[in-house]
Scaffold this active site. Structure first.
Site, PDB file in Angstrom:
ATOM      1  N   ASN A   6       1.496   3.307  -2.750  1.00 36.65           N
ATOM      2  CA  ASN A   6       2.036   4.083  -4.003  1.00 36.65           C
ATOM      3  C   ASN A   6       1.293   5.305  -4.422  1.00 36.65           C
ATOM      4  O   ASN A   6       2.406   6.234  -4.870  1.00 36.65           O
ATOM      5  CB  ASN A   6       1.720   2.981  -5.024  1.00 36.65           C
ATOM      6  N   ASP A  29       0.905  -1.153   0.037  1.00 34.78           N
ATOM      7  CA  ASP A  29      -0.005   0.071  -0.149  1.00 34.78           C
ATOM      8  C   ASP A  29       0.882   1.376  -0.034  1.00 34.78           C
ATOM      9  O   ASP A  29       1.951   1.373   0.472  1.00 34.78           O
ATOM     10  CB  ASP A  29      -0.758  -0.123   1.272  1.00 34.78           C
ATOM     11  N   ARG A  38      -0.186   7.688  -2.632  1.00 38.29           N
ATOM     12  CA  ARG A  38       0.287   8.640  -1.693  1.00 38.29           C
ATOM     13  C   ARG A  38       1.736   9.063  -1.862  1.00 38.29           C
ATOM     14  O   ARG A  38       2.172  10.275  -1.819  1.00 38.29           O
ATOM     15  CB  ARG A  38      -0.046   8.189  -0.175  1.00 38.29           C
ATOM     16  N   HIS A  50       3.062   3.603  -8.697  1.00 41.35           N
ATOM     17  CA  HIS A  50       3.007   2.325  -9.017  1.00 41.35           C
ATOM     18  C   HIS A  50       4.144   1.730  -9.817  1.00 41.35           C
ATOM     19  O   HIS A  50       4.632   0.631  -9.532  1.00 41.35           O
ATOM     20  CB  HIS A  50       1.750   1.801 -10.031  1.00 41.35           C
ATOM     21  N   LEU A  86      11.530 -20.160  -4.745  1.00 41.27           N
ATOM     22  CA  LEU A  86      10.379 -19.541  -4.079  1.00 41.27           C
ATOM     23  C   LEU A  86       9.190 -19.473  -5.090  1.00 41.27           C
ATOM     24  O   LEU A  86       9.276 -19.508  -6.361  1.00 41.27           O
ATOM     25  CB  LEU A  86      10.851 -18.017  -4.122  1.00 41.27           C
TER      26      LEU A  86
END
Ligand code: FPP
Length: 248
Positions: A20, A18, A22, A35, A129
């Site tokens: 990006n 969260d 702001r 972004h 991963l």
């Protein structure tokens, strides 16, 4: 990294990326710029997770609610996802990373779905991963789909109601092949779960940081894991029950 106990790593970390928008607006830039910078953090965190030895990493990239954002931002984000994923696949593959996508992918434009399918197939045999990207994802949507799926099976007579257990229910979720996350990180100072993995996070440790996602780096990930390692995970038991017998 020396501060981490490698024998007590979370197997699966989930992140709500969260802040990006702001971050960009604070720099007098357009939200999309945030972004684009967020992609750099994704790359750094994936690298760090691989290096530390995390087995599963889920990133919340786009919620079903995000479709309601201004059209320009939605289109910009879709282009960013498709371009980034297409561009990064060779490197992910080289690093033995397996890419998976969860969410209501039917809502994505067909060219985007095709790009995700290609990336998934390309990395399917990798054993390092597992990088899970939640795209057009909503946990309530997923839970309703799982309920419908089980109801359909009961109606068709292939299972009875007694077959609906926590195990079979979780097998109907989009995350059926992955263990539940033990650690959930949310950046940018919001203390919410926002429709993310509501079932799977039942026992996860939650970690919140003020750091905006574009500023999140390896050190921040290590800090979150270190915080996780300092917590006592009781799963509803008492502290005393968790002690090995010789320490009681
Ligand atoms: C939330 O910040 C972030 C998003 C909705 C998009 C996240 C996407 C990326 C980081 C790119 C990832 C790319 C790939 C390929 C996975 P926000 O815009 O809600 O920030 P705000 O709360 O400050 O407005």
């Amino acid at each position: 990294m020396e501060n981490l106990d490698l024998s007590k790593l979370p197997k699966h970390i989930a992140i709500i990326m969260d802040g990006n928008g702001r971050w960009a607006q604070e720099q007098g830039q357009d939200r999309l710029f945030g972004h684009y910078q967020g992609v750099i953090s994704v790359r750094k965190v994936v690298e760090a997770a691989t290096e530390i030895g995390i087995q599963y990493l889920t990133l919340y990239a786009f919620s079903t609610e995000n479709w309601e954002r201004p059209q320009e931002e939605v289109t910009g984000l879709m282009t960013l996802f498709v371009d980034t994923i297409t561009k990064e696949v060779p490197d992910l593959h080289k690093n033995n990373i397996r890419l998976r996508f969860i969410g209501n992918l039917g809502l994505l434009p067909s060219h985007a779905r095709a790009a995700l399918d290609t990336a998934t197939a390309h990395t399917a045999q990798n054993t390092g991963l597992t990088l899970i990207i939640a795209l057009s994802y909503s946990s309530r949507w997923e839970l309703v789909e799982a309920a419908k799926n089980m109801a359909t099976k009961v109606k068709a007579g292939s299972i009875t109601i007694d077959h609906i257990t926590e195990t079979t229910f979780s097998e109907s979720l989009t995350t059926s092949e992955f263990p539940d996350p033990e650690l959930m990180i949310r950046t940018s100072g919001e203390f919410r779960i926002s429709n993310f993995l509501l079932y799977q996070l039942a026992y996860a440790e939650l970690y919140f940081t003020e750091t905006r996602w574009p500023d999140f780096r390896k050190d921040d990930l290590i800090k979150a894991i270190s915080d996780f390692q300092s917590r006592e995970r009781r799963f509803g038991k008492t502290s005393d029950q968790l002690l090995p017998n010789d320490e009681k």
